[in-house]
Design an enzyme around this catalytic site. Structure first.
Site, PDB file in Angstrom:
ATOM      1  N   TYR A 102       0.844  -1.067   0.029  1.00 15.36           N
ATOM      2  CA  TYR A 102       0.027   0.010  -0.069  1.00 15.36           C
ATOM      3  C   TYR A 102       0.670   1.166   0.011  1.00 15.36           C
ATOM      4  O   TYR A 102       0.344   2.376  -0.115  1.00 15.36           O
ATOM      5  CB  TYR A 102      -0.985   0.098   1.283  1.00 15.36           C
TER       6      TYR A 102
ATOM      7  N   ARG B  16     -17.971   9.181   6.983  1.00 20.65           N
ATOM      8  CA  ARG B  16     -17.973   7.763   6.770  1.00 20.65           C
ATOM      9  C   ARG B  16     -17.485   6.931   7.745  1.00 20.65           C
ATOM     10  O   ARG B  16     -17.724   5.564   8.153  1.00 20.65           O
ATOM     11  CB  ARG B  16     -17.958   7.229   5.471  1.00 20.65           C
TER      12      ARG B  16
ATOM     13  N   SER C  16     -12.188   4.190   4.464  1.00 25.37           N
ATOM     14  CA  SER C  16     -12.878   5.671   4.000  1.00 25.37           C
ATOM     15  C   SER C  16     -11.881   6.685   4.371  1.00 25.37           C
ATOM     16  O   SER C  16     -11.104   6.495   5.311  1.00 25.37           O
ATOM     17  CB  SER C  16     -14.250   5.652   4.735  1.00 25.37           C
TER      18      SER C  16
ATOM     19  N   ASN D 138     -19.283   4.160   9.766  1.00 22.51           N
ATOM     20  CA  ASN D 138     -18.901   2.646   9.847  1.00 22.51           C
ATOM     21  C   ASN D 138     -18.780   1.866  11.119  1.00 22.51           C
ATOM     22  O   ASN D 138     -19.203   0.953  11.152  1.00 22.51           O
ATOM     23  CB  ASN D 138     -17.723   2.466   8.936  1.00 22.51           C
TER      24      ASN D 138
HETATM   25  N1  LIG Z   1      -5.808  -8.837   1.375  1.00 23.09           N
HETATM   26  C1  LIG Z   1      -5.949  -8.320   0.276  1.00 23.09           C
HETATM   27  O1  LIG Z   1      -5.663  -8.776  -0.834  1.00 23.09           O
HETATM   28  C2  LIG Z   1      -6.719  -7.107   0.380  1.00 23.09           C
HETATM   29  C3  LIG Z   1      -7.331  -6.532  -0.852  1.00 23.09           C
HETATM   30  C4  LIG Z   1      -7.971  -5.358  -0.724  1.00 23.09           C
HETATM   31  C5  LIG Z   1      -8.437  -4.787   0.334  1.00 23.09           C
HETATM   32  N2  LIG Z   1      -7.660  -5.149   1.519  1.00 23.09           N
HETATM   33  C6  LIG Z   1      -8.129  -4.582   2.743  1.00 23.09           C
HETATM   34  O2  LIG Z   1      -9.406  -4.291   3.106  1.00 23.09           O
HETATM   35  C7  LIG Z   1      -9.597  -3.020   3.182  1.00 23.09           C
HETATM   36  C8  LIG Z   1     -11.067  -2.665   2.882  1.00 23.09           C
HETATM   37  O3  LIG Z   1     -11.132  -3.142   1.594  1.00 23.09           O
HETATM   38  P1  LIG Z   1     -11.163  -1.934   0.297  1.00 23.09           P
HETATM   39  O4  LIG Z   1     -10.631  -0.678   0.679  1.00 23.09           O
HETATM   40  O5  LIG Z   1     -10.868  -2.624  -0.802  1.00 23.09           O
HETATM   41  O6  LIG Z   1     -12.790  -1.605   0.369  1.00 23.09           O
HETATM   42  P2  LIG Z   1     -14.350  -1.262   1.119  1.00 23.09           P
HETATM   43  O7  LIG Z   1     -13.847  -0.989   2.569  1.00 23.09           O
HETATM   44  O8  LIG Z   1     -15.009  -2.333   1.004  1.00 23.09           O
HETATM   45  O9  LIG Z   1     -14.754   0.090   0.536  1.00 23.09           O
HETATM   46  C9  LIG Z   1     -13.974   1.248   0.502  1.00 23.09           C
HETATM   47  C10 LIG Z   1     -14.796   2.238  -0.738  1.00 23.09           C
HETATM   48  O10 LIG Z   1     -16.319   2.344  -0.112  1.00 23.09           O
HETATM   49  C11 LIG Z   1     -16.324   3.733   0.257  1.00 23.09           C
HETATM   50  N3  LIG Z   1     -17.168   3.655   1.598  1.00 23.09           N
HETATM   51  C12 LIG Z   1     -16.726   3.360   2.767  1.00 23.09           C
HETATM   52  N4  LIG Z   1     -17.509   3.631   3.473  1.00 23.09           N
HETATM   53  C13 LIG Z   1     -18.713   4.068   2.973  1.00 23.09           C
HETATM   54  C14 LIG Z   1     -19.979   4.449   3.484  1.00 23.09           C
HETATM   55  N5  LIG Z   1     -20.325   4.102   4.736  1.00 23.09           N
HETATM   56  N6  LIG Z   1     -20.986   4.581   2.662  1.00 23.09           N
HETATM   57  C15 LIG Z   1     -20.400   4.743   1.144  1.00 23.09           C
HETATM   58  N7  LIG Z   1     -19.264   4.488   0.755  1.00 23.09           N
HETATM   59  C16 LIG Z   1     -18.523   4.011   1.779  1.00 23.09           C
HETATM   60  C17 LIG Z   1     -15.051   4.436   0.574  1.00 23.09           C
HETATM   61  O11 LIG Z   1     -15.068   5.844  -0.263  1.00 23.09           O
HETATM   62  P3  LIG Z   1     -14.706   6.942   0.640  1.00 23.09           P
HETATM   63  O12 LIG Z   1     -13.325   7.092   0.894  1.00 23.09           O
HETATM   64  O13 LIG Z   1     -15.012   8.053  -0.172  1.00 23.09           O
HETATM   65  O14 LIG Z   1     -15.700   7.110   1.614  1.00 23.09           O
HETATM   66  C18 LIG Z   1     -14.236   3.445  -0.653  1.00 23.09           C
HETATM   67  O15 LIG Z   1     -14.258   3.831  -2.087  1.00 23.09           O
HETATM   68  C19 LIG Z   1      -8.398  -2.426   2.605  1.00 23.09           C
HETATM   69  O16 LIG Z   1      -8.213  -1.042   2.773  1.00 23.09           O
HETATM   70  C20 LIG Z   1      -7.289  -3.116   2.905  1.00 23.09           C
HETATM   71  O17 LIG Z   1      -6.751  -2.855   4.246  1.00 23.09           O
HETATM   72  C21 LIG Z   1      -7.186  -6.433   1.549  1.00 23.09           C
END
Ligand SMILES: NC(=O)c1ccc[n+]([C@@H]2O[C@H](COP(=O)([O-])OP(=O)(O)OC[C@H]3O[C@@H](n4cnc5c(N)ncnc54)[C@H](OP(=O)(O)O)[C@@H]3O)[C@@H](O)[C@H]2O)c1
Length: 282
Positions: free
Chosen positions: A55, A241, A236, A245
């Protein structure tokens, strides 16, 4: 410093380490925004940050933890080995760099980020992680994006058992079989992209359950995860948010019927790579 109003539930890993079930993810947060976002999350009450070498914002996460005013030992920090490392020695060097960046803070959990079976022998880098664990670099170790056959190989060839398996998991990809396999082997399942990067929030069933329960769509989906026993860390950069959350940890449980309706949304839809074929090396 604001103290959390509702205590975050924890899960106890096989090794005995306690992990907060709700945390904050920092994937795709640009380094220049990371310190502010993590500080905001800690102030809102988060005590678990999910990071990774890939990251490219480890330094900023550690700076936020150090400046937060909270005892660093109270903020659970997960790091993951970058996909660029294919050999033992380079993996050990990369681990040493992460340990140095963490300073006095011990990395709580360190994961093998992706198996990359078409690119390398993942057992080679797993041994680098287990050797660093034996040297005291981390409190616990685990894997990410491992399917059952990858885990079977690990069980057969390593004396070290992974504490967690971090996989893509949300209502459109419920991973029932892999969750059951993890549980059978005393591995805690962590759900990445828990709201499918926002994709599931417009679903009519999610919206209906939100209206019934007086929660927002994101809180409903995150509550579903918590009640299933998953560890989650939504991301986020919006202060509003970030707080919304975390609200998923408070309040009444979803009913068995609501849980079943959300689980029935499964359609095997991935938003990220398939671990058997994914070959992104960063
Ligand atoms: N091990 C792996 O291979 C792997 C892969 C992917 C992710 N991860 C981990 O999992 C974590 C979470 O997954 P992710 O970051 O892919 O996606 P996520 O948490 O599922 O979604 C994040 C997205 O949703 C939006 N969001 C967040 N809260 C919201 C709400 N209450 N209402 C509307 N939209 C909202 C955010 O936008 P805003 O910022 O504008 O709120 C952002 O665009 C990552 O940050 C990482 O630590 C691990």
């Amino acid at each position: 410093m604001t103290e959390p109003t509702t205590p975050t539930p924890t899960r106890t890993l096989r090794s005995g380490v306690e992990i907060p079930q709700f945390g904050f993810g920092v994937f795709q947060i640009p380094p220049e925004q990371t310190e502010a976002a993590v500080l905001d999350a800690i102030r809102a009450g988060y005590r678990h940050i999910d990071g990774a070498q890939g990251y490219r914002n480890e330094r900023e996460v550690h700076r936020a933890i150090a400046r937060s005013g909270v005892d660093p030992a109270e903020v659970f920090f997960t790091d993951k080995l970058g996909n660029a490392y294919l050999e033992y020695d380079e993996a050990r060097r990369a681990i040493d760099e992460s340990v140095a960046l963490a300073g006095d803070k011990q990395i709580d959990l360190f994961l093998l980020h992706w198996p990359l079976p078409t690119v390398r022998d993942f057992m080679v880098v797993w041994r680098a992680i287990t050797a660093a664990f034996d040297d005291g670099a981390f409190r616990a170790i685990g894997v990410s994006n491992f399917h059952a056959p990858h885990l079977e190989r690990l069980f057969a060839e390593s004396d070290h058992h992974p504490d967690v398996n971090q996989i893509e998991l949300h209502p459109y990809l419920t991973q029932a079989a892999l969750r059951a396999f993890d549980a059978e082997h005393d591995i805690v399942t962590e759900a990445w992209s828990p709201i499918a990067q926002g994709l599931v929030l417009a679903d009519p069933v999610v919206r209906a359950v939100a209206a019934e329960s007086g929660r927002t769509p994101a809180q409903v989906v995150l509550r579903w995860h918590l009640q299933l026993g998953n560890v989650v860390f939504p991301r986020s950069t919006s202060p509003h948010r970030i707080r919304e959350n975390l609200g998923a940890v408070a309040g009444a449980d979803l009913s068995a019927d609501q849980m079943a309706r959300l689980s029935a949304l499964d359609r095997g839809q991935r938003t990220g790579g398939d671990p058997d074929t994914f070959r992104f090396t960063h």
